[in-house]
Design a protein around this motif. Structure first.
Motif, PDB file in Angstrom:
ATOM      1  N   ASP A  35       0.800  -1.221   0.000  1.00 29.65           N
ATOM      2  CA  ASP A  35       0.000   0.000   0.000  1.00 29.65           C
ATOM      3  C   ASP A  35       0.835   1.274   0.000  1.00 29.65           C
ATOM      4  O   ASP A  35       0.385   2.323  -0.451  1.00 29.65           O
ATOM      5  CB  ASP A  35      -0.923   0.022   1.219  1.00 29.65           C
ATOM      6  N   ASP A 190     -14.858 -14.574   7.434  1.00 29.72           N
ATOM      7  CA  ASP A 190     -13.586 -14.568   6.707  1.00 29.72           C
ATOM      8  C   ASP A 190     -13.856 -15.083   5.305  1.00 29.72           C
ATOM      9  O   ASP A 190     -13.983 -16.286   5.069  1.00 29.72           O
ATOM     10  CB  ASP A 190     -12.565 -15.459   7.413  1.00 29.72           C
ATOM     11  N   GLY A 208     -18.460  -5.915   8.624  1.00 34.38           N
ATOM     12  CA  GLY A 208     -17.155  -6.321   9.118  1.00 34.38           C
ATOM     13  C   GLY A 208     -16.584  -7.563   8.458  1.00 34.38           C
ATOM     14  O   GLY A 208     -15.571  -8.091   8.921  1.00 34.38           O
ATOM     15  N   TYR A 210     -14.512  -9.942   5.908  1.00 36.58           N
ATOM     16  CA  TYR A 210     -13.242  -9.820   5.204  1.00 36.58           C
ATOM     17  C   TYR A 210     -13.425 -10.357   3.790  1.00 36.58           C
ATOM     18  O   TYR A 210     -13.439 -11.563   3.568  1.00 36.58           O
ATOM     19  CB  TYR A 210     -12.140 -10.579   5.943  1.00 36.58           C
ATOM     20  N   ILE A 212     -11.462  -9.400   1.157  1.00 43.05           N
ATOM     21  CA  ILE A 212     -10.261  -9.022   0.421  1.00 43.05           C
ATOM     22  C   ILE A 212     -10.037  -9.998  -0.726  1.00 43.05           C
ATOM     23  O   ILE A 212      -9.941 -11.211  -0.523  1.00 43.05           O
ATOM     24  CB  ILE A 212      -9.035  -9.023   1.347  1.00 43.05           C
ATOM     25  N   GLY A 228     -18.254  -1.444   7.316  1.00 39.09           N
ATOM     26  CA  GLY A 228     -16.944  -1.929   7.739  1.00 39.09           C
ATOM     27  C   GLY A 228     -16.426  -3.141   6.985  1.00 39.09           C
ATOM     28  O   GLY A 228     -15.378  -3.683   7.361  1.00 39.09           O
ATOM     29  N   ASP A 230     -14.350  -5.242   4.462  1.00 38.80           N
ATOM     30  CA  ASP A 230     -13.058  -4.976   3.818  1.00 38.80           C
ATOM     31  C   ASP A 230     -13.138  -5.450   2.373  1.00 38.80           C
ATOM     32  O   ASP A 230     -13.125  -6.651   2.096  1.00 38.80           O
ATOM     33  CB  ASP A 230     -11.936  -5.705   4.558  1.00 38.80           C
ATOM     34  N   ARG A 232     -10.995  -4.575  -0.128  1.00 41.01           N
ATOM     35  CA  ARG A 232      -9.752  -4.366  -0.871  1.00 41.01           C
ATOM     36  C   ARG A 232      -9.565  -5.437  -1.936  1.00 41.01           C
ATOM     37  O   ARG A 232      -9.584  -6.627  -1.647  1.00 41.01           O
ATOM     38  CB  ARG A 232      -8.560  -4.358   0.072  1.00 41.01           C
ATOM     39  N   GLN A 251     -14.338   2.354   0.501  1.00 45.75           N
ATOM     40  CA  GLN A 251     -14.534   0.924   0.268  1.00 45.75           C
ATOM     41  C   GLN A 251     -14.603   0.628  -1.225  1.00 45.75           C
ATOM     42  O   GLN A 251     -14.006  -0.338  -1.701  1.00 45.75           O
ATOM     43  CB  GLN A 251     -15.814   0.438   0.954  1.00 45.75           C
ATOM     44  N   ALA A 254     -11.230   0.977  -2.991  1.00 44.42           N
ATOM     45  CA  ALA A 254     -10.311  -0.125  -2.723  1.00 44.42           C
ATOM     46  C   ALA A 254     -10.644  -1.371  -3.523  1.00 44.42           C
ATOM     47  O   ALA A 254      -9.833  -2.296  -3.613  1.00 44.42           O
ATOM     48  CB  ALA A 254     -10.330  -0.460  -1.236  1.00 44.42           C
TER      49      ALA A 254
END
Length: 282
Positions: A35, A190, A208, A210, A212, A228, A230, A232, A251, A254
């Motif tokens: 990053d 996750d 919240g 993940y 990614i 929240g 993620d 990315r 958000q 990303a």
């Protein structure tokens, strides 16, 4: 409230770098990584910061190895701290001012994010007790953001985030309760790199989560709660995020998307996303 009215209501939550003194380039620390191309201690100006508080490589941040800067958005905290709290002062003026600004800026950034979400929440619920609670909490956070430097520096922003988060959770549940074909909630899951192409996630809570690098191409994310989450490098090409709840511009920035990605009306399509077929790149 129509989307254009929500955009207008958030106007003061849009970064105005011309009224700031480069606080996002001074206050945070970052480490050399995917990053950021360099290490930078907290409170130390970035090597790319110019004397006029502008970024010397702003138009080439991704190419120069600073994608983390591209996705950061202070949501108007920078100009609030510079102009409202410190009356136009510059951190370069003296060490005391620099120290005080460094203490206040992270707190203000959390408050502007809460304001972003609360102003959206106000548009989501009909008049009644829940709407009244949102209005009261919004007024309380507005008052906190208007505080003095010493008040802001001493503020337990985390406690206010938890209280607002609980309220937003109740707003989310009220909004998503009757979503047709509502998908199961995957709050905090996750899902890094998950294969979710074409997934039916309409009305699900992904708060919240993940995500990614997740493959969300063509996924149905209508009315999903993305507070929240993620995102990315999440692939949102062709995904439908119409009416997605509590999504922020950082958000989206990303993530990866294209012209076929449907967005909430109050958000903008990031400039680095794939252009429409046949479009000329600059």
């Amino acid at each position: 409230m129509p989307p254009d009215e929500l955009t207008a209501a958030r106007q003061d939550l849009t970064a105005d770098c011309g009224r700031c003194v480069g606080l996002c380039c001074v206050v945070p620390a970052f480490a050399a990584s995917a990053d950021f191309a360099i290490d930078k201690p907290a409170g130390t100006p970035c090597v790319n910061l110019l004397p006029d508080s502008r970024c010397g490589v702003h138009g080439q941040l991704r190419e120069r190895g600073f994608p983390g800067c591209v996705v950061f958005d202070c949501l108007g905290a920078g100009q609030r701290v510079t102009q409202d709290v410190f009356g136009g002062a510059d951190w370069r003026d003296d060490p005391a001012t620099a120290s005080a600004m460094s203490a206040v800026f992270p707190v203000m950034r959390q408050l502007t994010e809460l304001l972003w979400h609360l102003r959206e929440a106000r548009t989501l619920v009909a008049p009644g007790p829940l709407r009244d609670e949102v209005e009261q909490r919004l007024a309380a956070v507005e008052a906190l953001a208007a505080g003095r430097a010493d008040e802001l520096a001493a503020l337990d922003a985390g406690a206010h985030r938890r209280e607002v988060g609980d309220l937003l959770g109740r707003v989310s549940e009220a909004v998503r309760r009757d979503v047709p074909g509502r998908a199961r909630d995957r709050r905090g899951a996750d899902l890094v790199g998950a294969a979710l192409r074409g997934a039916a996630l309409r009305g699900a809570s992904l708060r919240g989560a993940y995500l990614i690098g997740a493959d969300l191409r063509g996924a149905d994310l209508r009315r999903a709660d993305l507070l929240g989450a993620d995102l990315r490098a999440a692939d949102l090409r062709g995904a439908d995020l119409t009416g997605a709840l509590f999504l922020t511009q950082p958000q989206l920035t990303a993530a990866v998307g294209d012209p076929s990605t449907s967005l909430p009306a109050a958000l903008e399509r990031p400039g680095h996303w794939a252009p429409a077929p046949g479009a000329r790149r600059r």
